[in-house]
Design a protein around this motif. Structure first.
Motif, PDB file in Angstrom:
ATOM      1  N   VAL A  28       0.825  -1.223   0.000  1.00 56.24           N
ATOM      2  CA  VAL A  28       0.000   0.000   0.000  1.00 56.24           C
ATOM      3  C   VAL A  28       0.855   1.267   0.000  1.00 56.24           C
ATOM      4  O   VAL A  28       0.516   2.270  -0.619  1.00 56.24           O
ATOM      5  CB  VAL A  28      -0.866   0.053   1.275  1.00 56.24           C
ATOM      6  CG1 VAL A  28      -2.065   0.942   1.044  1.00 56.24           C
ATOM      7  CG2 VAL A  28      -1.229  -1.336   1.754  1.00 56.24           C
ATOM      8  N   PHE A  29       1.982   1.159   0.754  1.00 54.06           N
ATOM      9  CA  PHE A  29       2.747   2.388   0.969  1.00 54.06           C
ATOM     10  C   PHE A  29       3.808   2.624  -0.101  1.00 54.06           C
ATOM     11  O   PHE A  29       4.518   3.606  -0.057  1.00 54.06           O
ATOM     12  CB  PHE A  29       3.447   2.339   2.341  1.00 54.06           C
ATOM     13  CG  PHE A  29       2.485   2.047   3.463  1.00 54.06           C
ATOM     14  CD1 PHE A  29       1.342   2.846   3.628  1.00 54.06           C
ATOM     15  CD2 PHE A  29       2.699   1.003   4.337  1.00 54.06           C
ATOM     16  CE1 PHE A  29       0.456   2.579   4.659  1.00 54.06           C
ATOM     17  CE2 PHE A  29       1.814   0.743   5.360  1.00 54.06           C
ATOM     18  CZ  PHE A  29       0.683   1.527   5.518  1.00 54.06           C
ATOM     19  N   GLU A  30       3.884   1.730  -1.107  1.00 56.59           N
ATOM     20  CA  GLU A  30       5.004   1.808  -2.031  1.00 56.59           C
ATOM     21  C   GLU A  30       4.987   3.101  -2.854  1.00 56.59           C
ATOM     22  O   GLU A  30       5.997   3.781  -2.975  1.00 56.59           O
ATOM     23  CB  GLU A  30       4.998   0.593  -2.965  1.00 56.59           C
ATOM     24  CG  GLU A  30       6.376   0.319  -3.513  1.00 56.59           C
ATOM     25  CD  GLU A  30       6.542  -1.155  -3.807  1.00 56.59           C
ATOM     26  OE1 GLU A  30       6.593  -1.484  -5.002  1.00 56.59           O
ATOM     27  OE2 GLU A  30       6.592  -1.968  -2.849  1.00 56.59           O
ATOM     28  N   ASN A  31       3.816   3.443  -3.389  1.00 53.83           N
ATOM     29  CA  ASN A  31       3.720   4.668  -4.204  1.00 53.83           C
ATOM     30  C   ASN A  31       2.613   5.565  -3.701  1.00 53.83           C
ATOM     31  O   ASN A  31       1.718   5.969  -4.433  1.00 53.83           O
ATOM     32  CB  ASN A  31       3.438   4.301  -5.668  1.00 53.83           C
ATOM     33  CG  ASN A  31       4.705   3.810  -6.342  1.00 53.83           C
ATOM     34  OD1 ASN A  31       5.751   4.453  -6.227  1.00 53.83           O
ATOM     35  ND2 ASN A  31       4.609   2.675  -7.016  1.00 53.83           N
ATOM     36  N   LEU A  32       2.698   5.858  -2.404  1.00 55.90           N
ATOM     37  CA  LEU A  32       1.609   6.569  -1.735  1.00 55.90           C
ATOM     38  C   LEU A  32       1.280   7.910  -2.399  1.00 55.90           C
ATOM     39  O   LEU A  32       0.125   8.209  -2.704  1.00 55.90           O
ATOM     40  CB  LEU A  32       2.002   6.776  -0.268  1.00 55.90           C
ATOM     41  CG  LEU A  32       0.908   6.664   0.771  1.00 55.90           C
ATOM     42  CD1 LEU A  32       0.051   5.415   0.539  1.00 55.90           C
ATOM     43  CD2 LEU A  32       1.517   6.641   2.153  1.00 55.90           C
ATOM     44  N   ALA A  33       2.325   8.668  -2.681  1.00 58.69           N
ATOM     45  CA  ALA A  33       2.110  10.009  -3.236  1.00 58.69           C
ATOM     46  C   ALA A  33       1.433   9.926  -4.605  1.00 58.69           C
ATOM     47  O   ALA A  33       0.555  10.723  -4.943  1.00 58.69           O
ATOM     48  CB  ALA A  33       3.445  10.756  -3.352  1.00 58.69           C
ATOM     49  N   ALA A  34       1.827   8.945  -5.432  1.00 53.58           N
ATOM     50  CA  ALA A  34       1.257   8.807  -6.767  1.00 53.58           C
ATOM     51  C   ALA A  34      -0.156   8.249  -6.709  1.00 53.58           C
ATOM     52  O   ALA A  34      -1.059   8.704  -7.433  1.00 53.58           O
ATOM     53  CB  ALA A  34       2.154   7.887  -7.609  1.00 53.58           C
TER      54      ALA A  34
END
Lengths: 504, 434
Positions: free
Chosen positions: B121-127
């Protein structure tokens, strides 16, 4: 076997010749150059007091110890008896007073032990039994070859030992006190066998304290004293009294401290003490301030008597009194509680816990006094022991020293300290100076005198006749479990007289 | 100190083993728990000026809960804001994020443990969720530390060896007197079965009161004590060798344990029965505390009391002790009874640890117990040995077993290694004393 040397085949060389045998153990010079010759077909008696060096000499012969110096020849050939096996190969067999039989094995298994007849790796028991049967036949005795040896009587075990010796090409047979445990009849039968062996050309060294036997069976006698030859006689040319004189003939030097004796009331009284054959109907009194010596030959029942008084063995009958009061003594604990102390003959096996520290040994009988509700008061213990270390001049590097690592004299002093701290009313010293060096001996004597001066009753068991004469106020002599003599007037007594009571 | 070392050379062996297992289990550690929470909160306030908005992500585990709670408290205290705390699976984290997105909350940090921060879940949080702002995933600093030396593992070792170590106290006394007691393993089983049966049949089963349980355990211990006194009577009065007497009693007690339990486990016990075996009232497990207290008592007994001296004297030279007035028979009886009672206590602890009583407990324990005593420097011929040495010996065995578990050595191989190490340890002692 049975290719025994015909009598005197080698007429020139004696069967056995020992020359200048020297052997010392730490602190003791056991042999100081002993000579011995033995001819084929001869019975040679070896005579001497306890500690004269007889046992050491036969241990050298049996290969139990190597000699420090000296030569041994058999049939004129020099032999090196560095092991029991070497001795056996040289044709020497020793039958010790304590038999070397494996109790669970039968007579024939014992006879061939270490020397089994094997065929293709399997024991040939049939062959062994046949040879054993032959040997017993030759000895003229019946023997049950199926019974384990511990089920045989003492006399039968003795015969197994002899038969075992004959399995090998034995030319020289050494017998150490062979009749000590035999009845009169059994002894006579043994003599018949010895005479047979003699006729076969076997040389026999016979050690005994029984003069009657020596005069009956031997051809020649050698007397040892203090590890050296004293004399040698053909048996027909010597008298019993002369032999005794030569055995003990040590002059008394000033090795005993003097003291003023003041003898008080009877303290320890022993009546009708008996246990089996070892102690029979022994009774005596020791008074306050008195040192009574109990002497006799080894095995005469002296130590056994002491053990009965101390409750170490169960007595069949007898009564023990202290200061007129009858004591209930069924174990050493009760004896100690009643005020009796025993310094055992064998310090290593009975007197000390060798692996424990000297201080622990000192405290053992005194712990109840040195403890508070079961907790040992270590400081009190340490200080009290330190006091005795000073008083008895015990030489130890520190109190934690293990008892094992001390010399005989220091070990004895530790044992002494533990009983002194107990403040016993009766002290029994069993061979107090055995294995103790001269200096420490004197100190131990002084201490015994001090104890006597404080009104204690002292019973001293000793085989050392000069010690007995030098220390005792009265002498009791035992022979074969009985009290056979009491000597009260010590001004006239000689070692010879004591010995007369001690030997049969 | 040097005196201690020369007396107890096994300490060196134990330390060497610990060092070895520490080296081979040296791993990166991801911290959790309260301390890690505090640590992470201060990292956040250092990195972010102002009021950080933090999402806390943890699993549903006790240590993670402690981590999350402490972290939340510390962030609040430092003036930060915890927008949400997730305790569960990655799915739960996604739901929480979606909720935050729905209400338009911005976050600055996602704070999690090493494990939770690696969730997909947290891998590409901003995207994936642009409305969140640019959150940074942050975890407590990891560090390197041997698995072996972690506090939990060390406590685990102590807890696992407690039963053997307690029984070894009695065995040390018996061996110091020059004897042996082979019946302790069976006594463990018998005591466990008796105690649990008493609770089940007389104490009220699952509803047993603490008093009832205590009495049941005492009764079981008393029965074992009687068996010990019977053995000691055989050994002293009838002079049967200890090896044979206790071998016989080993069979008798094991048979009795199976008979009394009909070969089944007895588990009708109240939850609170595990207090002794699993509880930890003083920070250390109760069984370990009990073990340490018993060792302290036993050490004082052996080194400072009259009784202790007598035990050594009887083993060192029985005849000399008797002739010095030591009540040899009573001393021997004490040793065997104490040994049986301590074995019974071991059985009670084991039943408590496992919350059941079974006749298979303590199988082969007599051998481990004897091994602990011997590795600890006692001599089977008597007169020598120390309680502290035995404790060292017990821990040596425990450390070897634990270390091999940590390094994934299979249990069959473990036995081989353990046997060889026991031999090597005793040899080492012999050489040192030569």
């Amino acid at each position: 076997m049975n290719e025994v040397m015909p009598g005197n085949a080698h007429a020139l060389a004696p069967l056995l010749a020992m020359r200048g045998m020297v052997k010392s153990f730490p602190g003791v010079q056991a042999l100081r150059g002993v000579d011995l010759t033995l001819n084929a077909g001869e019975v040679l008696a070896l005579l001497g007091e306890n500690g004269a060096g007889k046992s050491t000499l036969i241990k050298l012969l049996g290969g139990a110890h190597p000699a420090d110096a000296g030569s041994i020849t058999v049939d004129g050939r020099e032999v090196d008896l560095r092991s029991p096996k070497a001795a056996r190969e040289a044709g020497i067999a020793v039958i010790h007073q304590e038999f070397n039989l494996v109790g669970g094995l039968t007579a024939s298994q014992n006879m061939f032990l270490g020397q089994e007849t094997a065929r293709a790796g399997f024991l040939d028991q049939r062959q062994e039994r046949r040879r054993a049967a032959e040997l017993f036949q030759r000895l003229g005795v019946e023997m049950d070859l199926d019974l384990p040896c511990n089920r045989l009587s003492t006399a039968q075990q003795q015969l197994v030992e002899i038969a075992k010796a004959l399995v090998f090409q034995t030319k020289i047979l050494v017998m150490d006190e062979p009749t000590a445990a035999l009845t009169l009849q059994e002894t006579q039968r043994l003599f018949v066998i010895i005479n047979d062996l003699r006729r076969d050309g076997i040389g026999i060294i016979y050690i005994s304290h029984r003069f009657d036997e020596i005069f009956e069976i031997s051809d020649r006698v050698i007397v040892l004293r203090d590890g050296a030859n004293v004399s040698e006689h053909a048996i027909s040319e010597v008298s019993r009294s002369r032999l005794i004189e030569q055995m003990v003939g040590r002059e008394l030097k000033n090795e005993f401290p003097s003291r003023s004796v003041s003898i008080g009331q009877p303290r320890l009284e022993v009546k009708n003490l008996s246990r089996g054959r070892a102690v029979q109907d022994v009774g005596f009194t020791v008074r306050g301030g008195e040192i009574v010596a109990l002497t006799g030959l080894v095995g005469s029942g002296r130590t056994e008597t002491a053990r009965l008084i101390f409750g170490a063995d169960r007595r069949d009958s007898g009564e023990i009194q202290l200061d007129g009061r009858r004591l209930e003594i069924r174990n050493p604990r009760q004896a100690i509680a009643a005020g009796i102390g025993l310094l055992t003959e064998d310090r290593k096996l009975q007197g000390l816990v060798l692996g424990a520290s000297v201080r622990d040994n000192f405290s053992l009988p005194n712990l109840a006094r040195l403890s508070w509700v079961g907790f040992v008061r270590k400081r009190v213990e340490r200080e009290e022991f330190a006091g005795y270390v000073d008083q008895l001049k015990i030489r130890i590097p520190h109190q934690e020293q293990r008892a094992r690592n001390l010399s005989g004299g220091n070990q004895q002093k530790v044992v002494l300290a533990k009983w002194l701290a107990r403040n016993c009313e009766v002290l029994i010293f069993d061979e107090p100076t055995r294995g103790v060096d001269v200096g420490a001996k004197y100190e131990i004597y002084e201490l015994m005198n001090q104890l006597a001066a404080r009104g204690k009753a002292i019973l001293m068991i000793s085989s050392d006749l000069p010690e007995v004469l030098g220390m005792a106020d009265r002498i009791l002599v035992m022979r074969e479990g009985r009290l056979t003599g009491e000597i009260t007037d010590l001004s006239q007594v000689t070692q010879e007289q004591i010995m007369q009571y001690a030997v049969a | 100190m040097s005196g201690l070392l020369s007396k107890h050379g096994m300490i060196l062996v134990l330390l060497a083993l610990c060092a070895f297992f520490s080296a081979v289990t040296y791993r990166e550690q991801s911290p959790t728990g309260a301390a890690a929470g505090r640590d992470l909160a201060s990292a956040i306030s250092k990195e972010f000026q102002g009021t950080p908005q933090v999402l806390i992500v943890a699993r549903d585990l006790p240590e993670d809960a402690a981590f999350a709670a402490e972290l939340e408290k510390a962030i609040r205290a430092a003036g930060g804001q915890v927008v949400a705390t997730v305790k569960g699976e990655p799915r739960d984290a996604r739901e929480a994020i979606l909720k935050l997105v729905a209400v338009g909350t911005k976050i600055d940090f996602v704070a999690g443990t090493q494990t939770t921060s690696e969730w997909l879940v947290f891998e590409n949080l901003a995207a994936d969720f642009p409305t969140l702002g640019d959150p940074k995933v942050i975890t407590p600093r990891s560090y390197f530390w041997p698995n072996f030396l972690k506090a939990d593992n060390l406590l685990n070792i102590a807890n696992q060896i407690a039963v053997i170590a307690i029984v070894a106290i009695g065995m040390t006394m018996v061996i110091i007197t020059g004897g042996i007691d082979l019946s302790v393993g069976s006594l463990i089983a018998l005591s466990a079965v008796l105690a649990t049966r008493f609770i089940r049949d007389a104490g009220g089963a699952e509803n047993a009161s603490p008093m009832g349980m205590t009495l049941a355990c005492l009764a079981a211990t008393a029965v074992c004590g009687l068996i010990g006194s019977f053995s000691s009577l055989m050994i002293t009065r009838f002079a049967v060798p200890p090896f044979i007497v206790t071998l016989a009693m080993m069979l008798v007690c094991s048979g009795l344990a199976f008979t009394l339990s009909s070969g089944q486990s007895i588990y009708q016990l109240p939850e609170s029965f595990v207090w002794l075996g699993r509880g930890a009232d003083l920070g250390l497990p109760n069984a370990v505390v009990l073990m340490l207290v018993l060792y302290a008592i036993a050490d004082v007994l052996m080194s400072r009391t009259q009784l202790g001296r007598y035990l050594y004297a009887v083993g060192g030279n029985r005849e000399a002790a008797r002739l010095a007035g030591v009540p040899v028979e009573r001393i021997l009886m004490f040793a065997y009874i104490a040994c049986a009672v301590l074995a019974a206590l071991g059985g009670v602890i084991m039943a408590s640890q496992l919350r059941s009583g079974s006749p298979t407990y303590g199988n082969m324990y007599e051998l481990y117990v004897i091994a602990a005593v011997v590795v600890g420097g006692a001599s089977l011929s008597g007169g020598e040995g120390h309680m502290f040495g035995t404790l060292t010996g017990a821990f040596t065995i425990a450390v070897i077993q634990n270390g091999m578990n940590l390094t994934n050595i299979e249990s069959y191989t473990q036995k081989v290694v353990l046997g060889l190490v026991i031999l090597a340890a005793v040899l080492f002692e012999k050489m040192r004393h030569r």
